[in-house]
Write an enzyme that holds these catalytic residues in place. Structure first.
Site, PDB file in Angstrom:
ATOM      1  N   ARG A  42      12.023  -8.382   2.875  1.00  0.00           N
ATOM      2  CA  ARG A  42      12.329  -6.968   3.109  1.00  0.00           C
ATOM      3  C   ARG A  42      13.300  -6.806   4.286  1.00  0.00           C
ATOM      4  O   ARG A  42      14.198  -5.983   4.252  1.00  0.00           O
ATOM      5  CB  ARG A  42      11.026  -6.193   3.389  1.00  0.00           C
ATOM      6  CG  ARG A  42      11.219  -4.716   3.562  1.00  0.00           C
ATOM      7  CD  ARG A  42       9.946  -3.961   3.229  1.00  0.00           C
ATOM      8  NE  ARG A  42       9.119  -3.809   4.406  1.00  0.00           N
ATOM      9  CZ  ARG A  42       7.880  -3.314   4.384  1.00  0.00           C
ATOM     10  NH1 ARG A  42       7.320  -2.971   3.242  1.00  0.00           N
ATOM     11  NH2 ARG A  42       7.198  -3.188   5.487  1.00  0.00           N
TER      12      ARG A  42
ATOM     13  N   LYS B 295       0.811  -1.220   0.000  1.00  0.00           N
ATOM     14  CA  LYS B 295       0.000   0.000   0.000  1.00  0.00           C
ATOM     15  C   LYS B 295       0.846   1.272   0.000  1.00  0.00           C
ATOM     16  O   LYS B 295       0.434   2.279  -0.552  1.00  0.00           O
ATOM     17  CB  LYS B 295      -1.032  -0.002   1.129  1.00  0.00           C
ATOM     18  CG  LYS B 295      -0.448  -0.008   2.520  1.00  0.00           C
ATOM     19  CD  LYS B 295      -1.546  -0.135   3.545  1.00  0.00           C
ATOM     20  CE  LYS B 295      -1.016   0.020   4.961  1.00  0.00           C
ATOM     21  NZ  LYS B 295       0.227  -0.729   5.275  1.00  0.00           N
TER      22      LYS B 295
ATOM     23  N   ARG C  70      -5.132   3.124  12.065  1.00  0.00           N
ATOM     24  CA  ARG C  70      -4.828   1.721  12.351  1.00  0.00           C
ATOM     25  C   ARG C  70      -5.678   1.176  13.496  1.00  0.00           C
ATOM     26  O   ARG C  70      -5.569   0.002  13.832  1.00  0.00           O
ATOM     27  CB  ARG C  70      -3.361   1.585  12.741  1.00  0.00           C
ATOM     28  CG  ARG C  70      -2.441   1.096  11.601  1.00  0.00           C
ATOM     29  CD  ARG C  70      -1.028   1.141  12.143  1.00  0.00           C
ATOM     30  NE  ARG C  70      -0.088   0.270  11.508  1.00  0.00           N
ATOM     31  CZ  ARG C  70       0.761   0.669  10.554  1.00  0.00           C
ATOM     32  NH1 ARG C  70       0.713   1.872  10.064  1.00  0.00           N
ATOM     33  NH2 ARG C  70       1.654  -0.176  10.093  1.00  0.00           N
TER      34      ARG C  70
ATOM     35  N   ARG D 143      15.785  -3.488   8.165  1.00  0.00           N
ATOM     36  CA  ARG D 143      14.894  -2.707   9.047  1.00  0.00           C
ATOM     37  C   ARG D 143      14.711  -3.429  10.351  1.00  0.00           C
ATOM     38  O   ARG D 143      14.299  -4.576  10.387  1.00  0.00           O
ATOM     39  CB  ARG D 143      13.524  -2.528   8.376  1.00  0.00           C
ATOM     40  CG  ARG D 143      13.411  -1.221   7.635  1.00  0.00           C
ATOM     41  CD  ARG D 143      12.081  -1.113   6.959  1.00  0.00           C
ATOM     42  NE  ARG D 143      10.971  -1.131   7.894  1.00  0.00           N
ATOM     43  CZ  ARG D 143       9.732  -0.841   7.522  1.00  0.00           C
ATOM     44  NH1 ARG D 143       9.458  -0.498   6.281  1.00  0.00           N
ATOM     45  NH2 ARG D 143       8.751  -0.880   8.403  1.00  0.00           N
TER      46      ARG D 143
ATOM     47  N   ARG E 238       3.557  -7.863  14.120  1.00  0.00           N
ATOM     48  CA  ARG E 238       2.896  -6.813  13.338  1.00  0.00           C
ATOM     49  C   ARG E 238       1.637  -7.347  12.668  1.00  0.00           C
ATOM     50  O   ARG E 238       0.624  -6.663  12.580  1.00  0.00           O
ATOM     51  CB  ARG E 238       3.849  -6.230  12.291  1.00  0.00           C
ATOM     52  CG  ARG E 238       4.981  -5.430  12.923  1.00  0.00           C
ATOM     53  CD  ARG E 238       5.988  -4.986  11.894  1.00  0.00           C
ATOM     54  NE  ARG E 238       5.496  -3.864  11.131  1.00  0.00           N
ATOM     55  CZ  ARG E 238       5.847  -3.593   9.870  1.00  0.00           C
ATOM     56  NH1 ARG E 238       6.671  -4.383   9.235  1.00  0.00           N
ATOM     57  NH2 ARG E 238       5.366  -2.540   9.270  1.00  0.00           N
TER      58      ARG E 238
HETATM   59  P1  AMP Z   1       4.450   1.350   8.614  1.00  0.00           P
HETATM   60  O1  AMP Z   1       5.640   1.933   7.912  1.00  0.00           O
HETATM   61  O2  AMP Z   1       3.164   2.020   8.262  1.00  0.00           O
HETATM   62  O3  AMP Z   1       4.362  -0.143   8.467  1.00  0.00           O
HETATM   63  O4  AMP Z   1       4.660   1.644  10.173  1.00  0.00           O
HETATM   64  C1  AMP Z   1       5.771   1.150  10.884  1.00  0.00           C
HETATM   65  C2  AMP Z   1       5.486   1.161  12.379  1.00  0.00           C
HETATM   66  O5  AMP Z   1       5.191   2.490  12.819  1.00  0.00           O
HETATM   67  C3  AMP Z   1       4.270   0.348  12.812  1.00  0.00           C
HETATM   68  O6  AMP Z   1       4.578  -1.013  12.993  1.00  0.00           O
HETATM   69  C4  AMP Z   1       3.859   1.038  14.098  1.00  0.00           C
HETATM   70  O7  AMP Z   1       4.701   0.678  15.163  1.00  0.00           O
HETATM   71  C5  AMP Z   1       4.140   2.493  13.781  1.00  0.00           C
HETATM   72  N1  AMP Z   1       2.954   3.153  13.180  1.00  0.00           N
HETATM   73  C6  AMP Z   1       2.832   3.643  11.917  1.00  0.00           C
HETATM   74  N2  AMP Z   1       1.626   4.173  11.707  1.00  0.00           N
HETATM   75  C7  AMP Z   1       0.938   4.020  12.870  1.00  0.00           C
HETATM   76  C8  AMP Z   1      -0.375   4.341  13.301  1.00  0.00           C
HETATM   77  N3  AMP Z   1      -1.272   4.921  12.475  1.00  0.00           N
HETATM   78  N4  AMP Z   1      -0.726   4.029  14.574  1.00  0.00           N
HETATM   79  C9  AMP Z   1       0.146   3.456  15.414  1.00  0.00           C
HETATM   80  N5  AMP Z   1       1.387   3.105  15.081  1.00  0.00           N
HETATM   81  C10 AMP Z   1       1.802   3.383  13.819  1.00  0.00           C
END
Ligand code: AMP
Length: 196
Positions: free
Chosen positions: A127, A13, A88, A133, A144
């Protein structure tokens, strides 16, 4: 275009949100990227968020909503956006709803990018090796996904009830997924013309 892209980690996404935003002149708003920038800058917010991210847990709703409020109120022009990785939780979705109401804006689509669990495991473990990462280490991937299932997946029903939900198959090539999204954007334009 005021869209949310919803989907599990590794659904692609983020890639699609960037493509949509640049094609439709909208802001790409990724809370994950914003948080990683805070970490890179060594800010207090970044330091706090990192503890949650390293475990694969969600950063508290209050922190995220504050960050989003700032970003949304800073938008100019047509105030078009593609939200990626936000909301989320139901609490975040409610917060977003209130913020948009205050700004006199409404969402026009929420698109679920669908990918099977098996494919997601494959992609995220790949990844982790490529990018190193820290949040993609093997057990964190499992965490996750669990968090997605428990806290984020309920948003599918939430937005379906509001009549905003559409689906695309995320297990196609990047270009095919993007084609499906463009078609949804066209549908919406046609509907809007029909209503006016
Ligand atoms: P992402 O790059 O969107 O997969 O986000 C990486 C990490 O950032 C997630 O696993 C969460 O720990 C944190 N994170 C990102 N967006 C959110 C959100 N909307 N609410 C809470 N935690 C977030």
């Amino acid at each position: 275009m005021r869209w949310i892209l919803l989907g599990p980690p590794g659904s692609g996404k983020g890639t699609q949100a960037k493509k949509l935003a640049s094609s439709y002149n909208a802001a790409h708003i990724s809370t994950g990227e914003m948080l990683r920038a805070e970490i890179a800058a060594g800010s207090p917010l970044g330091q706090k968020a990192r503890q949650y991210m390293d475990r694969g847990d969600l950063v508290p709703d209050g922190v995220i909503l504050e960050m989003i409020r700032e970003r949304l109120t800073g938008l100019n022009g047509g105030r078009r956006f593609v939200l990626d990785g936000f909301p989320r939780t139901t609490e975040q979705a409610d917060g977003l709803r209130r913020m948009l109401e205050e700004m006199d804006l409404s969402l026009d689509r929420v698109v679920l990018v669908e990918v099977s669990d098996e494919e997601i495991h494959k992609r995220l473990c790949g990844r982790a090796r490529l990018e190193g990462r820290s949040d993609d280490a093997h057990q964190v991937v499992a965490r996750r996904l669990e968090v997605y299932r428990n806290q984020t997946a309920p948003l599918v029903a939430y937005y379906e009830q509001l009549g905003l939900l559409a689906h695309v198959n995320g297990e196609q090539s990047i270009e095919s997924v993007f084609g499906a999204l463009q078609e949804l954007a066209r549908d919406r334009e046609t509907n809007d013309r029909g209503e006016n």
